[in-house]
Design a protein around this motif. Structure first.
Motif, PDB file in Angstrom:
ATOM      1  N   ILE A  38       1.046   6.030   9.617  1.00 27.57           N
ATOM      2  CA  ILE A  38       1.862   4.838   9.890  1.00 27.57           C
ATOM      3  C   ILE A  38       0.964   3.600   9.981  1.00 27.57           C
ATOM      4  O   ILE A  38       1.314   2.528   9.466  1.00 27.57           O
ATOM      5  CB  ILE A  38       2.686   5.021  11.188  1.00 27.57           C
ATOM      6  CG1 ILE A  38       3.776   6.090  10.977  1.00 27.57           C
ATOM      7  CG2 ILE A  38       3.334   3.700  11.615  1.00 27.57           C
ATOM      8  CD1 ILE A  38       4.536   6.463  12.237  1.00 27.57           C
ATOM      9  N   ASN A  39      -0.211   3.752  10.622  1.00 29.97           N
ATOM     10  CA  ASN A  39      -1.158   2.627  10.698  1.00 29.97           C
ATOM     11  C   ASN A  39      -1.572   2.175   9.298  1.00 29.97           C
ATOM     12  O   ASN A  39      -1.694   0.974   9.031  1.00 29.97           O
ATOM     13  CB  ASN A  39      -2.397   3.033  11.497  1.00 29.97           C
ATOM     14  CG  ASN A  39      -2.118   3.136  12.987  1.00 29.97           C
ATOM     15  OD1 ASN A  39      -1.177   2.521  13.480  1.00 29.97           O
ATOM     16  ND2 ASN A  39      -2.912   3.901  13.700  1.00 29.97           N
ATOM     17  N   SER A  40      -1.797   3.158   8.406  1.00 31.22           N
ATOM     18  CA  SER A  40      -2.165   2.817   7.023  1.00 31.22           C
ATOM     19  C   SER A  40      -1.016   2.110   6.322  1.00 31.22           C
ATOM     20  O   SER A  40      -1.231   1.161   5.554  1.00 31.22           O
ATOM     21  CB  SER A  40      -2.542   4.084   6.247  1.00 31.22           C
ATOM     22  OG  SER A  40      -3.668   4.715   6.814  1.00 31.22           O
ATOM     23  N   GLU A  41       0.227   2.568   6.597  1.00 33.12           N
ATOM     24  CA  GLU A  41       1.397   1.902   6.008  1.00 33.12           C
ATOM     25  C   GLU A  41       1.501   0.457   6.494  1.00 33.12           C
ATOM     26  O   GLU A  41       1.791  -0.456   5.717  1.00 33.12           O
ATOM     27  CB  GLU A  41       2.667   2.662   6.372  1.00 33.12           C
ATOM     28  CG  GLU A  41       2.881   3.945   5.600  1.00 33.12           C
ATOM     29  CD  GLU A  41       4.242   4.563   5.878  1.00 33.12           C
ATOM     30  OE1 GLU A  41       5.081   4.571   4.971  1.00 33.12           O
ATOM     31  OE2 GLU A  41       4.451   5.036   7.004  1.00 33.12           O
ATOM     32  N   ILE A  42       1.255   0.256   7.798  1.00 33.81           N
ATOM     33  CA  ILE A  42       1.326  -1.097   8.367  1.00 33.81           C
ATOM     34  C   ILE A  42       0.246  -1.979   7.746  1.00 33.81           C
ATOM     35  O   ILE A  42       0.496  -3.138   7.380  1.00 33.81           O
ATOM     36  CB  ILE A  42       1.186  -1.045   9.908  1.00 33.81           C
ATOM     37  CG1 ILE A  42       2.445  -0.402  10.518  1.00 33.81           C
ATOM     38  CG2 ILE A  42       0.970  -2.441  10.479  1.00 33.81           C
ATOM     39  CD1 ILE A  42       2.320  -0.101  11.995  1.00 33.81           C
ATOM     40  N   LYS A  43      -0.956  -1.414   7.598  1.00 30.34           N
ATOM     41  CA  LYS A  43      -2.053  -2.167   6.975  1.00 30.34           C
ATOM     42  C   LYS A  43      -1.691  -2.524   5.539  1.00 30.34           C
ATOM     43  O   LYS A  43      -1.953  -3.637   5.065  1.00 30.34           O
ATOM     44  CB  LYS A  43      -3.336  -1.332   7.013  1.00 30.34           C
ATOM     45  CG  LYS A  43      -4.562  -2.077   6.519  1.00 30.34           C
ATOM     46  CD  LYS A  43      -5.800  -1.207   6.639  1.00 30.34           C
ATOM     47  CE  LYS A  43      -7.028  -1.947   6.106  1.00 30.34           C
ATOM     48  NZ  LYS A  43      -8.248  -1.096   6.171  1.00 30.34           N
ATOM     49  N   ASN A  44      -1.078  -1.569   4.844  1.00 28.06           N
ATOM     50  CA  ASN A  44      -0.642  -1.792   3.464  1.00 28.06           C
ATOM     51  C   ASN A  44       0.391  -2.921   3.397  1.00 28.06           C
ATOM     52  O   ASN A  44       0.328  -3.800   2.531  1.00 28.06           O
ATOM     53  CB  ASN A  44      -0.051  -0.488   2.924  1.00 28.06           C
ATOM     54  CG  ASN A  44       0.126  -0.511   1.428  1.00 28.06           C
ATOM     55  OD1 ASN A  44      -0.482  -1.310   0.734  1.00 28.06           O
ATOM     56  ND2 ASN A  44       0.962   0.361   0.917  1.00 28.06           N
ATOM     57  N   LEU A  45       1.354  -2.884   4.355  1.00 29.58           N
ATOM     58  CA  LEU A  45       2.372  -3.941   4.397  1.00 29.58           C
ATOM     59  C   LEU A  45       1.767  -5.296   4.752  1.00 29.58           C
ATOM     60  O   LEU A  45       2.194  -6.327   4.226  1.00 29.58           O
ATOM     61  CB  LEU A  45       3.463  -3.574   5.402  1.00 29.58           C
ATOM     62  CG  LEU A  45       4.443  -2.466   4.972  1.00 29.58           C
ATOM     63  CD1 LEU A  45       5.425  -2.174   6.101  1.00 29.58           C
ATOM     64  CD2 LEU A  45       5.197  -2.851   3.709  1.00 29.58           C
ATOM     65  N   ASP A  46       0.758  -5.280   5.641  1.00 29.14           N
ATOM     66  CA  ASP A  46       0.074  -6.535   5.976  1.00 29.14           C
ATOM     67  C   ASP A  46      -0.561  -7.154   4.733  1.00 29.14           C
ATOM     68  O   ASP A  46      -0.527  -8.384   4.548  1.00 29.14           O
ATOM     69  CB  ASP A  46      -0.995  -6.290   7.047  1.00 29.14           C
ATOM     70  CG  ASP A  46      -0.397  -6.140   8.441  1.00 29.14           C
ATOM     71  OD1 ASP A  46       0.729  -6.629   8.645  1.00 29.14           O
ATOM     72  OD2 ASP A  46      -1.049  -5.534   9.314  1.00 29.14           O
ATOM     73  N   ASN A  47      -1.151  -6.289   3.889  1.00 25.93           N
ATOM     74  CA  ASN A  47      -1.743  -6.785   2.643  1.00 25.93           C
ATOM     75  C   ASN A  47      -0.662  -7.369   1.731  1.00 25.93           C
ATOM     76  O   ASN A  47      -0.856  -8.419   1.113  1.00 25.93           O
ATOM     77  CB  ASN A  47      -2.480  -5.659   1.908  1.00 25.93           C
ATOM     78  CG  ASN A  47      -3.730  -5.228   2.634  1.00 25.93           C
ATOM     79  OD1 ASN A  47      -4.313  -5.996   3.384  1.00 25.93           O
ATOM     80  ND2 ASN A  47      -4.167  -3.991   2.414  1.00 25.93           N
ATOM     81  N   GLN A  48       0.486  -6.650   1.657  1.00 23.05           N
ATOM     82  CA  GLN A  48       1.598  -7.163   0.843  1.00 23.05           C
ATOM     83  C   GLN A  48       2.095  -8.501   1.383  1.00 23.05           C
ATOM     84  O   GLN A  48       2.359  -9.427   0.607  1.00 23.05           O
ATOM     85  CB  GLN A  48       2.751  -6.155   0.844  1.00 23.05           C
ATOM     86  CG  GLN A  48       2.497  -4.897   0.033  1.00 23.05           C
ATOM     87  CD  GLN A  48       3.733  -4.017  -0.005  1.00 23.05           C
ATOM     88  OE1 GLN A  48       4.827  -4.479  -0.260  1.00 23.05           O
ATOM     89  NE2 GLN A  48       3.554  -2.742   0.267  1.00 23.05           N
ATOM     90  N   ILE A  49       2.234  -8.579   2.706  1.00 23.65           N
ATOM     91  CA  ILE A  49       2.711  -9.826   3.333  1.00 23.65           C
ATOM     92  C   ILE A  49       1.749 -10.962   3.028  1.00 23.65           C
ATOM     93  O   ILE A  49       2.161 -12.082   2.685  1.00 23.65           O
ATOM     94  CB  ILE A  49       2.879  -9.627   4.857  1.00 23.65           C
ATOM     95  CG1 ILE A  49       4.084  -8.699   5.131  1.00 23.65           C
ATOM     96  CG2 ILE A  49       3.067 -10.960   5.565  1.00 23.65           C
ATOM     97  CD1 ILE A  49       4.153  -8.185   6.553  1.00 23.65           C
ATOM     98  N   SER A  50       0.433 -10.674   3.135  1.00 22.73           N
ATOM     99  CA  SER A  50      -0.578 -11.697   2.857  1.00 22.73           C
ATOM    100  C   SER A  50      -0.508 -12.153   1.400  1.00 22.73           C
ATOM    101  O   SER A  50      -0.515 -13.359   1.113  1.00 22.73           O
ATOM    102  CB  SER A  50      -1.967 -11.139   3.173  1.00 22.73           C
ATOM    103  OG  SER A  50      -2.965 -12.077   2.849  1.00 22.73           O
ATOM    104  N   GLN A  51      -0.394 -11.154   0.485  1.00 23.45           N
ATOM    105  CA  GLN A  51      -0.307 -11.494  -0.942  1.00 23.45           C
ATOM    106  C   GLN A  51       0.951 -12.311  -1.238  1.00 23.45           C
ATOM    107  O   GLN A  51       0.894 -13.328  -1.947  1.00 23.45           O
ATOM    108  CB  GLN A  51      -0.295 -10.218  -1.783  1.00 23.45           C
ATOM    109  CG  GLN A  51      -1.639  -9.519  -1.884  1.00 23.45           C
ATOM    110  CD  GLN A  51      -1.564  -8.249  -2.730  1.00 23.45           C
ATOM    111  OE1 GLN A  51      -0.570  -8.013  -3.414  1.00 23.45           O
ATOM    112  NE2 GLN A  51      -2.597  -7.442  -2.677  1.00 23.45           N
TER     113      GLN A  51
END
Length: 429
Positions: free
Chosen positions: A76-89
């Motif tokens: 889940i932490n990896s998913e959140i990190k992945n979403l953070d990258n998407q949000i930033s992009q």
């Protein structure tokens, strides 16, 4: 140039988000697989929790459930990190598109003002006749023609950019909602992990009260394992010795035939018979187990599939790993892995080979399959569907798993000759 920059940014974002989406799907599949394992363990634990006697299988299942819960939180932490990258992009893309849209609108406004100033035919004619020569007049005519077309294109660029901007804002909003959902899931999993740890602490506290019985159970299991291991190693040793005798007998016959031919040739040539050839170097156990082309091929195939062999059951969780394990004051060396699975699950061969051994000890069947100089061992079977000497294929059913302490648990080993190897290095992750 601005149009090219805009196209480049959009292409970069599409490819970047495509790679991120692939990672997101992989993480989602991993999380779902972990959840299925947790649910299977909980199902098994709910059956055994009512029993008064604590078993090694319950302790192992609780420990495995905690490990899986921690893995799920990590996923889940990896998913959140992945979403953070998407949000930033997506945020950067939105800002870039907003800037591009502003520039396009400014350019378009300038064109509108120019068109407004030169809206009648007289003004256009004056613009052309004011040229200093014919060449410049021609260029001005072409400019007026292209200007109208470019203004229409510019309007299209503005419309497309606005549409892309709106789309990115929608995606950004959806991603933020997904992150919010994942954060709630993370908190729930942390809460469940805390409950699992409390349950583990209670079980260990109960274990200390049943220490003598628990040690007796482990001693019994060690005794059973030792008896099965002795039977397996004796069978392998017999196979090696039989092959050694066969190879020695074949070498002896070949040497005798070669000596006879050499003596006959020497007699025909009227010279002394040659000395006997030196004895061949003794073969290793591995060479003896792969003496035939078929065995050598099986051994090479098994070795080439290291890390890719299927699980010996369709679904299951490793509840005890390879090596020495200590629970309270009792310790045990696990020379394979224990896989908890659903009741009545089929056990399957992890690679093609020959059924080397089928035996019944203490009411439990175990099967050994030979893959050249490698062996796979399947213990704690309720029933078997193969016989010694049968040829089996990869994933072929060889029996069904038995229950140990109300838990369906398969013990699986990998051997090379007499040496025990860590099965987790061989089966697929």
């Amino acid at each position: 140039m601005k149009l090219h920059r805009l196209v480049f940014i959009l292409v970069f974002c599409v490819f970047g988000l495509s790679a991120t989406a692939q990672t997101a799907n992989e993480l989602k599949r991993k999380k779902e697989a972990i959840q299925r394992e947790i649910e299977q363990l909980q199902k098994n634990l709910s059956k055994t929790s009512n029993g008064k006697k604590l078993t090694l299988q319950q302790i192992n299942a609780l420990n495995a459930q905690i490990r899986l819960r921690q893995d799920k939180i990590g996923t889940i932490n990896s998913e959140i990190k992945n979403l953070d990258n998407q949000i930033s992009q997506n945020t950067n893309t939105v800002h870039t598109l907003q800037g591009q849209l502003g520039d396009l609108k400014k350019e378009y406004a300038g064109m509108i003002r120019f068109a407004q100033r030169n809206r009648n035919s007289y003004d256009k004619m004056m613009f052309i006749f004011a040229a200093r020569d014919f060449n410049q007049a021609y260029k001005r005519i072409k400019y007026l023609q292209q200007f109208s077309q470019y203004r229409k294109k510019q309007a299209g660029y503005i419309e497309n950019t606005q549409r892309d901007l709106n789309g990115k804002i929608v995606i950004l909003d959806r991603t933020l909602k997904e992150k919010s959902t994942l954060l709630r899931d993370q908190e729930k999993e942390k809460e469940r992990l805390g409950k699992d740890k409390n349950e583990q602490a209670a079980a260990l506290n109960q274990l200390s009260k049943q220490e003598k019985q628990f040690k007796r159970d482990i001693a019994t299991k060690k005794k059973q394992e030792a008896q099965m291991d002795r039977a397996i190693k004796l069978a392998i040793q017999r196979a090696i010795e039989e092959e050694r005798r066969r190879v020695a007998e074949e070498a002896r016959r070949r040497a005798a035939e070669e000596a006879r031919i050499a003596a006959a040739k020497a007699k025909a040539e009227n010279r002394p018979a040659p000395a006997a050839a030196p004895a061949a170097k003794a073969k290793t156990n591995s060479e003896l187990l792969t003496a035939t082309p078929e065995s050598a091929k099986l051994s090479a195939g098994f070795e080439n599939n290291r890390g890719r062999l299927p699980y010996p059951v369709a679904t299951g969780t490793i509840t005890q790993h390879f090596g020495v394990h200590k629970v309270d004051q009792a310790s045990m060396n696990n020379e394979g892995i224990d896989i908890t699975t659903a009741e009545g699950s089929s056990v399957r061969a992890v690679f093609e080979g020959d059924v080397f051994m089928v035996n019944l000890i203490y009411g439990q069947y175990f099967v050994v399959i030979k893959h050249g100089d490698y062996f796979t061992v399947y213990k704690n079977l309720r029933s078997v569907s193969v016989n010694k000497g049968d040829k089996v294929s990869t994933k072929q059913t060889i029996g069904t798993v038995a229950n140990t302490g109300d838990v369906a648990e398969l013990h699986f080993e990998v051997m090379r000759g007499m040496n025990k190897l860590n099965p987790e290095a061989w089966i697929s992750k």
